[in-house]
Design an enzyme around this catalytic site. Sequence first.
Site, PDB file in Angstrom:
ATOM      1  N   HIS A   1       0.831  -1.141   0.057  1.00  0.00           N
ATOM      2  CA  HIS A   1      -0.127   0.058   0.071  1.00  0.00           C
ATOM      3  C   HIS A   1       0.844   1.186  -0.055  1.00  0.00           C
ATOM      4  O   HIS A   1       2.273   1.073   0.319  1.00  0.00           O
ATOM      5  CB  HIS A   1      -0.732  -0.194   1.379  1.00  0.00           C
ATOM      6  CG  HIS A   1      -2.288  -0.817   1.143  1.00  0.00           C
ATOM      7  ND1 HIS A   1      -2.027  -2.287   1.499  1.00  0.00           N
ATOM      8  CD2 HIS A   1      -3.505  -0.524   0.794  1.00  0.00           C
ATOM      9  CE1 HIS A   1      -3.198  -2.767   1.193  1.00  0.00           C
ATOM     10  NE2 HIS A   1      -4.143  -1.841   0.643  1.00  0.00           N
TER      11      HIS A   1
ATOM     12  N   LYS B   1      -0.464   4.814   4.585  1.00  0.00           N
ATOM     13  CA  LYS B   1      -1.305   3.864   5.306  1.00  0.00           C
ATOM     14  C   LYS B   1      -0.667   3.678   7.133  1.00  0.00           C
ATOM     15  O   LYS B   1       0.497   3.606   6.984  1.00  0.00           O
ATOM     16  CB  LYS B   1      -1.503   2.499   4.625  1.00  0.00           C
ATOM     17  CG  LYS B   1      -2.437   1.521   5.005  1.00  0.00           C
ATOM     18  CD  LYS B   1      -3.033   0.242   4.363  1.00  0.00           C
ATOM     19  CE  LYS B   1      -3.720  -0.552   4.799  1.00  0.00           C
ATOM     20  NZ  LYS B   1      -5.157   0.042   5.465  1.00  0.00           N
TER      21      LYS B   1
END
Length: 268
Positions: free
Chosen positions: A155, A159
Site C-alpha cells: 500500500h 497507510k
Amino acid sequence: MTRIGIVGAAGRMGGNLVQATLNNEATELAAAVDRPGSSLIGSDVGELVGGGRMGVALTADLAAAAADFDVLIDFTLPDATEENLKVCREAGRAIVIGTTGHSPEQRQRIEDAARQIPVVFAPNYSAGVNLSLRLIELAARALGDDFDVEVIEAHHRHKVDAPSGTAMQMGKVLAGALERDLDECAVYGREGHTGERDRRTIGFETIRGGDIVGEHTVMFAGLGERIEITHRASSRMTFASGAVRAAAWVAQRPAGLYDMTHVLGLAS
Ligand code: NAD
C-alpha cells in the site's frame, strides 16, 4: 433514492466517495462530514472534489447531519468509527464501514451495534477482491497442508495500519479453509535466525511505499510449483463505488451485520 452521508469526506477516499455517490443512479449526496478543526469545514463539497458547487457544505456536526441521510459511509479512523456508530444507533441510521485497523474490542462493538441497525463492515469494497477471497478459499481447500501459504500486501506510504484489513481477511479465509486458528498460526514478517518454516503457519509480508493504491497476493508454494492469486487496485474509485453500492443495498435491509459478499450475492 438513498440519501448518503459521508464521514471522512475530506480524505483520500472521501473525494472518491462523493464522486461515486453522484455517479450512482440510486444515491444522492445528503451530507459530508469531517473532523472538527479541519480547515475545510464549511467548504462546498463539489468544489473540494474539483467539480462545480453542489450546495452541500462540509460539516463537523455528524449528529445534526443525521437527520438528512439514510445511510452513513465511514472511511475515517477506528476511534472515529466508534463515535459515528453511536450517532447512527441513536438516529436509527444504517452504516457502511470502510475504515480498517479496529481493535478486537472495537470490532465487538460494531457487532453489537448490528443488532440494532443495519451495518455493512468490509475491509475491502472492491468486487475483484471479494471474488479473490472465494478463489483463495477454493485453492486452500484443494491444496491443503502440502503447500506453504504466504499473504503479501503493498500500500501507499500514508497507510497507518498493517497488515491491511484485506490481508487479515484473506488470512481468516485461509485459516478457515485449512482448519487452523489464525491467532496461533499467523507469522508477521521475519527477521534474524527464524529457523525453518513451520508448515502450518500462514505468513504475512507488508510493503509500504509511494502511491500504491492496494495490492494483495496469496502465494501457495509447493514442491516444484507455485500458485499465486493476485489482486491489484489501480484506483480508489473501485472501493468507493463498491461502498456506495453497499449503501444503496443496505438501505433496504433489516438490522444485521453484512459484508461485501452479501452485497454482491457471493455469500454461501
Ligand atoms: P485519509 O486520512 O485520507 O482520510 C480520513 C479522513 O477521515 C480525513 O479527512 C480525516 O480528517 C477524517 N477523520 C478523522 N477522524 C475523524 C473524526 N473523528 N470525525 C470525522 N472525520 C474524521 O484516509 P483514507 O486513505 O481515505 O482511508 C481512510 C480509511 O479507509 C483507512 O482506515 C483505510 O485503511 C480505509 N480504506 C478502506 C478501504 C475498503 O475498501 N474498506 C479502501 C481504502 C481505504
